[in-house]
Design an enzyme around this catalytic site. Structure first.
Site, PDB file in Angstrom:
ATOM      1  N   ASN A  53       0.858  -1.190   0.000  1.00 40.92           N
ATOM      2  CA  ASN A  53       0.000   0.000   0.000  1.00 40.92           C
ATOM      3  C   ASN A  53       0.892   1.237   0.000  1.00 40.92           C
ATOM      4  OD1 ASN A  53      -1.922   1.971   0.411  1.00 40.92           O
ATOM      5  ND2 ASN A  53      -2.207   1.507   2.590  1.00 40.92           N
TER       6      ASN A  53
ATOM      7  N   LYS B  33       0.070   4.234  -0.311  1.00 45.88           N
ATOM      8  CA  LYS B  33      -0.579   5.437   0.234  1.00 45.88           C
ATOM      9  C   LYS B  33      -0.341   6.605  -0.739  1.00 45.88           C
ATOM     10  CE  LYS B  33       0.268   3.550   4.763  1.00 45.88           C
ATOM     11  NZ  LYS B  33       0.121   3.704   6.199  1.00 45.88           N
TER      12      LYS B  33
ATOM     13  N   HIS C 266      -9.549   1.374   4.840  1.00 46.55           N
ATOM     14  CA  HIS C 266      -8.261   1.518   5.539  1.00 46.55           C
ATOM     15  C   HIS C 266      -8.469   2.466   6.728  1.00 46.55           C
ATOM     16  CE1 HIS C 266      -4.120   2.589   6.399  1.00 46.55           C
ATOM     17  NE2 HIS C 266      -3.775   1.504   5.726  1.00 46.55           N
TER      18      HIS C 266
ATOM     19  N   GLU D  33      -6.815   4.818   7.847  1.00 51.47           N
ATOM     20  CA  GLU D  33      -6.571   6.243   7.559  1.00 51.47           C
ATOM     21  C   GLU D  33      -7.804   6.869   6.918  1.00 51.47           C
ATOM     22  OE1 GLU D  33      -2.901   5.682   5.407  1.00 51.47           O
ATOM     23  OE2 GLU D  33      -1.933   5.075   7.270  1.00 51.47           O
TER      24      GLU D  33
ATOM     25  N   GLU E 235      -5.521  -4.927  10.694  1.00 53.95           N
ATOM     26  CA  GLU E 235      -4.469  -3.925  10.891  1.00 53.95           C
ATOM     27  C   GLU E 235      -4.714  -3.175  12.198  1.00 53.95           C
ATOM     28  OE1 GLU E 235      -2.548  -2.811   6.908  1.00 53.95           O
ATOM     29  OE2 GLU E 235      -4.226  -1.450   7.225  1.00 53.95           O
TER      30      GLU E 235
ATOM     31  N   GLY F 275       2.439   2.173  10.613  1.00 53.40           N
ATOM     32  CA  GLY F 275       3.384   3.272  10.410  1.00 53.40           C
ATOM     33  C   GLY F 275       4.113   3.693  11.672  1.00 53.40           C
TER      34      GLY F 275
ATOM     35  N   SER G 152       3.384  -2.311  10.236  1.00 54.86           N
ATOM     36  CA  SER G 152       4.847  -2.356  10.351  1.00 54.86           C
ATOM     37  C   SER G 152       5.442  -3.709   9.958  1.00 54.86           C
ATOM     38  CB  SER G 152       5.292  -1.933  11.760  1.00 54.86           C
ATOM     39  OG  SER G 152       4.866  -0.606  12.021  1.00 54.86           O
TER      40      SER G 152
END
Ligand code: PEP
Length: 251
Positions: A9, A11, A95, A97, A167, A173, A213
């Site tokens: 991904n 991003k 996701h 985010e 996730e 991240g 991660s």
């Protein structure tokens, strides 16, 4: 035996030249799709070029989001049929985010999952708890509710074809990876939720990735777990070498 899926991904990273360089570097090196599915989840403007460049190779291209409507007055949005039309094969949905910053909800994720299947796109549906929720021992209930809501109304065959990415938000991240036991415990629970809500066969078939991660140094350990069928990877998927190592681990 469930085939593993390694999805990078990107991003909101890379310019077009960098994206092209990445696929040129990786597309003939990733293992065969018979062994592992390798996917790059790229920003919208690059999708037509990357689909074209990866045609006939073992590398697949995904979008990172889409709208659930086919067309209409939705300025700035991209529809599922547009993605299908240009040859995209997977789409990341929900996701964290997008849930945190762009008002994505369980309801919109469910609508998008239906729209994905209506357009022959494979959804990669993201779920996961915050650090506060984990510390309050709410991980299983939060994730269970997200999974049930996302899959509501899908047929058994569609659920079997879905990919769920577990996730934990605190591991995305941050460099903090869930231990392989922590990750597998939740993935096992997700499989049971799917088996109870849909069917034992669906629970057995649905692929569940871990994300948070993941990197070449920890991927083997994570992928060796009984209920982890791949990885959704952000940071470590940006470099071709590192992505290829992740794919190799899944093959
Ligand atoms: C992600 O973007 O879904 C993700 C897991 O990112 P990272 O691998 O950088 O934690």
């Amino acid at each position: 035996m469930r085939k593993k899926v390694i999805a990078g991904n990107w991003k909101m990273n890379k310019l077009l030249g960098e994206a092209v360089e990445f696929v040129e570097e990786t597309k003939n090196k990733v293992a065969s799709q018979d062994k592992v599915e390798s996917v790059v989840c790229a920003p919208f403007p690059y999708l037509p070029t990357l689909v074209e460049k990866t045609k006939g190779t073992e590398l697949a291209v995904a979008a990172q989001n889409m709208h659930f409507e086919e067309n209409g007055a939705f300025t700035g949005e991209v529809s599922p049929s547009m993605l299908a039309d240009i040859g995209v094969t997977y789409v990341v949905l929900g996701h964290s985010e997008r849930r945190e910053m762009f008002a994505e909800t369980d309801e919109t994720v469910n609508k998008k999952a239906h729209a994905a299947f209506a357009n022959h796109l494979i959804p990669i549906i993201c779920v996961g708890e915050t650090l506060d929720q984990r510390e309050a021992n709410e991980t299983m209930t939060i994730v269970e509710a997200q999974v049930k809501a996302a899959l509501a109304g899908l047929s058994e065959e569609q659920v079997k074809a879905s990919i769920i990415a577990y996730e934990p938000i605190w591991a995305i991240g941050t460099g903090k990876t869930a231990t392989s036991e922590q990750a597998n415990e939740v993935c096992t629970h997700i499989r049971k939720v799917v088996a109870d809500a849909v069917s034992a066969a669906a629970g057995d078939a649905v692929r569940i990735q871990y994300g948070g991660s993941v990197k070449p140094a920890n991927v083997d350990e994570l992928l060796s777990q009984s209920d982890i069928d791949g990885a959704l990877v952000g940071g470590a998927s940006l470099e071709a070498d590192s992505f290829l190592q992740l794919v190799e681990a899944g093959a």
